[in-house]
Design a protein around this motif. Sequence first.
Motif, PDB file in Angstrom:
ATOM      1  N   SER A 136      34.374  15.198  69.853  1.00 50.25           N
ATOM      2  CA  SER A 136      35.722  15.500  69.378  1.00 50.25           C
ATOM      3  C   SER A 136      35.670  16.686  68.442  1.00 50.25           C
ATOM      4  N   GLN A 137      36.816  17.326  68.243  1.00 49.30           N
ATOM      5  CA  GLN A 137      36.894  18.461  67.328  1.00 49.30           C
ATOM      6  C   GLN A 137      36.744  18.015  65.875  1.00 49.30           C
ATOM      7  N   LYS A 138      37.151  16.779  65.584  1.00 50.37           N
ATOM      8  CA  LYS A 138      37.005  16.259  64.228  1.00 50.37           C
ATOM      9  C   LYS A 138      35.536  16.076  63.881  1.00 50.37           C
ATOM     10  N   GLY A 139      34.790  15.587  64.854  1.00 47.89           N
ATOM     11  CA  GLY A 139      33.357  15.454  64.669  1.00 47.89           C
ATOM     12  C   GLY A 139      32.951  14.151  63.998  1.00 47.89           C
ATOM     13  N   ARG A 140      31.653  13.866  64.113  1.00 51.32           N
ATOM     14  CA  ARG A 140      31.064  12.687  63.485  1.00 51.32           C
ATOM     15  C   ARG A 140      29.807  13.115  62.738  1.00 51.32           C
ATOM     16  N   THR A 141      29.645  12.583  61.544  1.00 50.53           N
ATOM     17  CA  THR A 141      28.512  12.952  60.693  1.00 50.53           C
ATOM     18  C   THR A 141      27.612  11.750  60.474  1.00 50.53           C
ATOM     19  N   PHE A 142      26.300  11.977  60.595  1.00 50.48           N
ATOM     20  CA  PHE A 142      25.317  10.911  60.444  1.00 50.48           C
ATOM     21  C   PHE A 142      24.258  11.343  59.440  1.00 50.48           C
ATOM     22  N   ARG A 143      23.724  10.355  58.736  1.00 44.05           N
ATOM     23  CA  ARG A 143      22.649  10.643  57.790  1.00 44.05           C
ATOM     24  C   ARG A 143      21.323  10.698  58.532  1.00 44.05           C
ATOM     25  N   LEU A 144      20.526  11.725  58.230  1.00 47.21           N
ATOM     26  CA  LEU A 144      19.216  11.875  58.849  1.00 47.21           C
ATOM     27  C   LEU A 144      18.175  11.049  58.095  1.00 47.21           C
ATOM     28  N   PRO A 145      17.057  10.737  58.726  1.00 45.69           N
ATOM     29  CA  PRO A 145      15.977  10.044  58.002  1.00 45.69           C
ATOM     30  C   PRO A 145      15.501  10.875  56.820  1.00 45.69           C
ATOM     31  N   ASP A 146      15.083  10.199  55.762  1.00 45.67           N
ATOM     32  CA  ASP A 146      14.542  10.910  54.610  1.00 45.67           C
ATOM     33  C   ASP A 146      13.232  11.587  55.004  1.00 45.67           C
ATOM     34  N   GLY A 147      12.973  12.714  54.392  1.00 46.76           N
ATOM     35  CA  GLY A 147      11.732  13.419  54.675  1.00 46.76           C
ATOM     36  C   GLY A 147      11.981  14.743  55.355  1.00 46.76           C
ATOM     37  N   LYS A 148      10.942  15.586  55.384  1.00 47.94           N
ATOM     38  CA  LYS A 148      11.075  16.945  55.901  1.00 47.94           C
ATOM     39  C   LYS A 148      10.797  17.052  57.393  1.00 47.94           C
ATOM     40  N   GLY A 149      10.125  16.078  57.998  1.00 43.32           N
ATOM     41  CA  GLY A 149       9.719  16.204  59.383  1.00 43.32           C
ATOM     42  C   GLY A 149      10.409  15.212  60.280  1.00 43.32           C
ATOM     43  N   ALA A 196      32.943  21.698  82.503  1.00 44.67           N
ATOM     44  CA  ALA A 196      32.665  23.131  82.604  1.00 44.67           C
ATOM     45  C   ALA A 196      33.305  23.967  81.512  1.00 44.67           C
ATOM     46  N   LYS A 197      34.269  23.406  80.762  1.00 41.72           N
ATOM     47  CA  LYS A 197      34.950  24.198  79.741  1.00 41.72           C
ATOM     48  C   LYS A 197      34.700  23.670  78.327  1.00 41.72           C
ATOM     49  N   SER A 198      33.745  22.805  78.169  1.00 42.48           N
ATOM     50  CA  SER A 198      33.541  22.177  76.870  1.00 42.48           C
ATOM     51  C   SER A 198      32.288  22.710  76.178  1.00 42.48           C
ATOM     52  N   ASP A 199      32.169  22.351  74.915  1.00 44.71           N
ATOM     53  CA  ASP A 199      30.956  22.666  74.170  1.00 44.71           C
ATOM     54  C   ASP A 199      30.699  21.546  73.168  1.00 44.71           C
ATOM     55  N   ILE A 224      25.787  24.035  72.242  1.00 41.53           N
ATOM     56  CA  ILE A 224      25.629  24.070  73.702  1.00 41.53           C
ATOM     57  C   ILE A 224      26.997  24.400  74.289  1.00 41.53           C
ATOM     58  N   ASP A 225      27.091  25.512  74.985  1.00 43.64           N
ATOM     59  CA  ASP A 225      28.348  25.983  75.567  1.00 43.64           C
ATOM     60  C   ASP A 225      28.261  25.844  77.084  1.00 43.64           C
ATOM     61  N   ALA A 226      29.039  24.908  77.626  1.00 43.70           N
ATOM     62  CA  ALA A 226      28.965  24.655  79.065  1.00 43.70           C
ATOM     63  C   ALA A 226      29.615  25.767  79.876  1.00 43.70           C
ATOM     64  N   LYS A 227      30.567  26.483  79.293  1.00 47.98           N
ATOM     65  CA  LYS A 227      31.226  27.565  80.018  1.00 47.98           C
ATOM     66  C   LYS A 227      30.271  28.738  80.209  1.00 47.98           C
ATOM     67  N   LYS A 240      34.637  20.750  71.609  1.00 54.13           N
ATOM     68  CA  LYS A 240      35.938  20.737  72.266  1.00 54.13           C
ATOM     69  C   LYS A 240      35.741  20.479  73.755  1.00 54.13           C
ATOM     70  N   GLY A 241      36.821  19.985  74.386  1.00 55.98           N
ATOM     71  CA  GLY A 241      36.729  19.637  75.792  1.00 55.98           C
ATOM     72  C   GLY A 241      36.235  18.225  75.978  1.00 55.98           C
ATOM     73  N   LYS A 242      35.982  17.892  77.215  1.00 56.60           N
ATOM     74  CA  LYS A 242      35.537  16.544  77.543  1.00 56.60           C
ATOM     75  C   LYS A 242      34.007  16.515  77.608  1.00 56.60           C
ATOM     76  N   GLY A 243      33.456  15.940  76.593  1.00 60.05           N
ATOM     77  CA  GLY A 243      32.005  15.833  76.538  1.00 60.05           C
ATOM     78  C   GLY A 243      31.590  14.491  76.001  1.00 60.05           C
ATOM     79  N   LYS A 244      30.421  14.046  76.418  1.00 59.82           N
ATOM     80  CA  LYS A 244      29.905  12.762  75.968  1.00 59.82           C
ATOM     81  C   LYS A 244      28.465  12.916  75.470  1.00 59.82           C
ATOM     82  N   ILE A 245      28.191  12.245  74.391  1.00 61.18           N
ATOM     83  CA  ILE A 245      26.826  12.124  73.906  1.00 61.18           C
ATOM     84  C   ILE A 245      26.321  10.766  74.380  1.00 61.18           C
ATOM     85  N   LYS A 246      25.360  10.797  75.272  1.00 60.78           N
ATOM     86  CA  LYS A 246      24.850   9.554  75.848  1.00 60.78           C
ATOM     87  C   LYS A 246      23.778   8.914  74.970  1.00 60.78           C
TER      88      LYS A 246
END
Length: 575
Positions: A439-452, A463-466, A483-486, A561-567
């Motif tokens: 979505s354009q609003k987006g989702r934010t997640f916390r990463l694991p602690d540490g540098k690596g 074909a028109k989403s990113d 990642i730009d699908a267009k 934007k566009g129709k995309g899914k994170i599987k």
Amino acid sequence: MHPAPDHTLVKVKPTGKYLILPVEENREDSRIDVLVNGEKVTTLFVRLAENNVDYSVPFDLSPYAGKGEILLSIISPVNNREHSRQATEILCWNEMSVSDSFDTSNKEKYRPTYHHTPLYGWMNDPNGMFYKDGAWHLYYQHNPYGSKWQNMTWGHSSSTDLVHWTHHPEAIRPDGLGTIFSGNSVIDHDNTAGFGAGEVITLYTSCDKSQVQSLAHSSDNGMTFTKYPGNPVIVTPNEARDPNIFRNSGINKWNLVLAGAMDHEMHIFSSPDLKEWTYESSFGKGYGAQDGVWECPDLFQLDVPGTNEKKWVLLCNLNPGGKFGGSATQYFIGEFDGKKFTSDYAPEDTLWMDFGKDHYATVTWSDAPEGRRTAIGWMSNWQYANEVPTKQFRSANTLPRDLSLFHSPEGKLLLASKPAKELADMRGEARSYGRFSVSQKGRTFRLPDGKGMEIVMDYSLNAKSDVSLTLSNANGDKVIMTIDAKDMTFTMDRTKSGEVSFSRHFPAVTVAPLSKDAPAGTIRIFIDSSSIEAFDSEGRFAMTNLVFPTQPYSTITVKGKGKGKIKKLNAYKIK
């Protein structure tokens, strides 16, 4: 003793293992001639501290134990000194000391957690890599006396798994022919050189007033080398360096590829015994990227997928002239008959091995197991390598990568660079962020602690989403990957990634083509203290960029934007 404003004599009793030399980074080099009984035995160049000490480096005194005092004859930058007495005020004379130990514990927040680095000092090109008796040997251009380019020797590390590295003493040091530039090593299984079956044979460039090619051999699996008394073995009329040698079963001889640096050519030689070399041909005039200098060649065969055929791949590192400025690695695919390389591509076609700014001097291990062709590069760029914000050490290697060929959707044969299979064993605890729609609003997640960490994302776009992934921290540092699908591209923007002001060439946006025939796939992203390496699941693109965040990235935001899914979106903490 100060005979002149720019000349100092220092007597040293080798009562300990090291002479500790204080370094001031922004000074010019001092020349230090080491004399034993009045005879000069070696010369080194060190930025000796005048006003403050940034760090220290060790000079090994063990070769001089039992020989009485050694004398250092030091020529220093004058810096407006008019009288010898003014030289006595320089800080370094009071800061030099003899010690039995040298502290190599990490003092840098940007030292990588899982990439190979030198314990201290400067590093550039990987050199002389071979696999033997279960160990991967990695040599590298090393300055043991400072964190900028100088005093080129071969540093040495080894690994049994391409993940954990053991550091060894310098393997090949400068001599009367000059400093030790790049080259490579092979195992002489059949004793063609006459030094013994299974001997490790190394060719490298000796650099002084000119560049010539020298040979050394090792009977202890590359821990120490004996230089060939008949050096140099190749002398060319023009500047040439970085010999790459391999056994060619098709002609039952050895081949050597030598970079004609300023001529934008690779010179090809053959030999029955690794000592006497015959020039065969040259390749490169008018082919591919022609800017800068050509360096660090490698030539090898790979299987053509879906056939019983093989093709030859010629790696050519050049600087400047990279796709995004400065250093880069291009490659050619074609035929080689032991004497002549012929490209399958037109002269105007340029093929890039990596689409970041920090992937250079890439070469492969000889005698790798299971028929693998495994490569590693220098993770920096000559535009700013001497200026990155570290001092105890400078530069890391890329992650090791297994190479193969693949056909693009357009039918072109291209080179894939996939993270070496051993790297999967680095994965520790996984944090899963589930499946969701973009979505354009987006989702934010916390990463694991540490540098690596390693991030793996499976995605599907129309074909028109990113979709973009933004790494960020509380200080506002961020890296945006899109990642730009267009346009079928993967883009990385590091312009606001953290410390970027040390060079105008550092802020950059780099772009790689996505060669999948559908806008879906898997992206793997390796994040370390000062680098990001991104690949698709098959290595059909690779992108390597340094980053220097003011604190580790702590969140990842996914939007588009566009129709995309994170599987799938997983973050693996590196063990």
